[in-house]
Enzyme design. Sequence first.
Site, mmCIF file in Angstrom:
data_model
loop_
_atom_site.group_PDB
_atom_site.id
_atom_site.type_symbol
_atom_site.label_atom_id
_atom_site.label_comp_id
_atom_site.label_asym_id
_atom_site.label_seq_id
_atom_site.Cartn_x
_atom_site.Cartn_y
_atom_site.Cartn_z
ATOM 1 N N SER A 65 0.582 -1.074 -0.158
ATOM 2 C CA SER A 65 -0.001 0.167 -0.133
ATOM 3 C C SER A 65 0.917 1.358 -0.072
ATOM 4 O O SER A 65 1.934 1.102 0.392
ATOM 5 C CB SER A 65 -1.007 -0.246 1.225
ATOM 6 O OG SER A 65 -1.752 -1.171 1.390
ATOM 7 N N GLN A 66 0.199 2.230 -0.486
ATOM 8 C CA GLN A 66 0.893 3.534 -0.519
ATOM 9 C C GLN A 66 1.041 4.269 0.952
ATOM 10 O O GLN A 66 0.385 3.949 1.917
ATOM 11 C CB GLN A 66 -0.168 4.699 -1.225
ATOM 12 C CG GLN A 66 0.315 6.038 -1.399
ATOM 13 C CD GLN A 66 -0.936 6.858 -1.669
ATOM 14 O OE1 GLN A 66 -2.104 6.565 -1.728
ATOM 15 N NE2 GLN A 66 -0.686 8.276 -1.652
#
Length: 215
Positions: A65-66
Amino acid sequence: MSNALNKASLNGQRLAKRLSGEGINNQQVLQVIAATPRQIFIDEALEYKAYDDTALPIGHGQTISQPYIVAKMTQTLLANGPLNNVLEIGTGSGYQCAILAQLVTKVYTVERIKALQRQAKRRLRSIDLHNIAMKHGDGWQGWHSKGPFDAIMVTAAPDQIPMKLLEQLKDGGQMIIPVGTTSQTLLLITREGERFTQQKIEAVKFVPLLAGDLS
Ligand code: SAH
């Protein structure tokens, strides 16, 4: 400190500073992001992007994930005070798990792809995080024998809220979960007895929470 570690720590600090500018204001979360070497959770070929604020491929069609989303989800769950046991669905690279493990007493994490789970286990050990229990299994089922949980964090998007996960929340517990297919919303669900209230956090884009069969 070796040159490599020194560089990782400088990059981590730069990333934390950026997230602070984007509205992440929990200092503990920022400190943990600054101190966690994100490059060990991705392939060497992508290392040069390790501290960019973007999601990256981790193989098997999945992504890490970012960092902004990792920080936002973590900070949202911590807003009501310290957490004891937290269930994460979708171990993936292990990065979100590493961040959580430094902020709560114990993390339980479930991943359906065995190869990703094995790799995450090695990585988390290599940075000396041991308050983590991992299971190869189907996240739709949660981890009943270890619950109920103070908080549940789902890092892949189902098309609807999994009932089994709601049942594994403590009274007063919270679940943060992206829900939807082409368009997804990050929801914060709070359990009050047998009632569940829900709050929209923001629009997001996660890989899907796949059904049943393990690989
Ligand atoms: N938290 C991860 C994000 C990984 S992407 C990180 O920090 O890197 C989402 C992960 O959810 C993938 O690894 C995918 O294999 C896993 N996943 C998808 N459907 C699942 C399911 N039903 N049960 C468990 N894990 C699932």
